[in-house]
Design an enzyme around this catalytic site. Structure first.
Site, PDB file in Angstrom:
ATOM      1  N   CYS A  41       0.837  -1.210   0.000  1.00 16.34           N
ATOM      2  CA  CYS A  41       0.000   0.000   0.000  1.00 16.34           C
ATOM      3  C   CYS A  41       0.873   1.262   0.000  1.00 16.34           C
ATOM      4  O   CYS A  41       1.566   1.542   0.980  1.00 16.34           O
ATOM      5  CB  CYS A  41      -0.902  -0.053   1.237  1.00 16.34           C
ATOM      6  SG  CYS A  41      -1.718   1.492   1.654  1.00 16.34           S
ATOM      7  N   CYS A  64       0.143   3.828   2.751  1.00 14.10           N
ATOM      8  CA  CYS A  64       0.599   3.280   4.038  1.00 14.10           C
ATOM      9  C   CYS A  64       2.084   3.547   4.229  1.00 14.10           C
ATOM     10  O   CYS A  64       2.524   3.879   5.331  1.00 14.10           O
ATOM     11  CB  CYS A  64       0.360   1.769   4.100  1.00 14.10           C
ATOM     12  SG  CYS A  64      -1.365   1.278   3.968  1.00 14.10           S
TER      13      CYS A  64
END
Length: 104
Positions: free
Chosen positions: A30, A33
């Site tokens: 991600c 993230c």
């Protein structure tokens, strides 16, 4: 440094305590993230009264399913087993505001 938690029983034990638990539901693939992760780590040092943990949704599918994680990153704050705050996305200022209101 936030501890990585993969076991549902350990996760439940942590969030049912008296201390505020800040959880970063994340994934290695991600992009957002990866951008917000270092800030979460910084905040863990800035707010020593709370416990900061990370849950990799792929390594801990049982936890992600139990807490209905739909998008990453998702940040949840717990105290005494109750969710007291939540944020979806990688907005540093919103995460800081949540830390300010729950982790002091």
């Amino acid at each position: 440094m936030p501890k990585e938690v993969t076991d549902l029983a350990e996760f439940k034990e942590l969030i049912n305590g008296d201390k505020v638990i800040a959880v970063d539901f994340t994934a290695v693939w991600c992009g957002p993230c990866k951008r917000i992760g270092p800030k979460f780590e910084e905040f863990s040092k800035e707010y020593p009264n709370a416990t900061f943990i990370k849950v990799d949704v792929d390594a801990a599918e049982e936890i992600a399913a139990a807490y209905k994680i739909q998008a990453m990153p998702t940040f949840k704050f717990f105290k005494g087993g109750e969710m007291i705050g939540e944020m979806v996305g990688a907005d540093e200022s919103k995460l800081k505001a949540l830390c300010e209101s729950h982790c002091k």
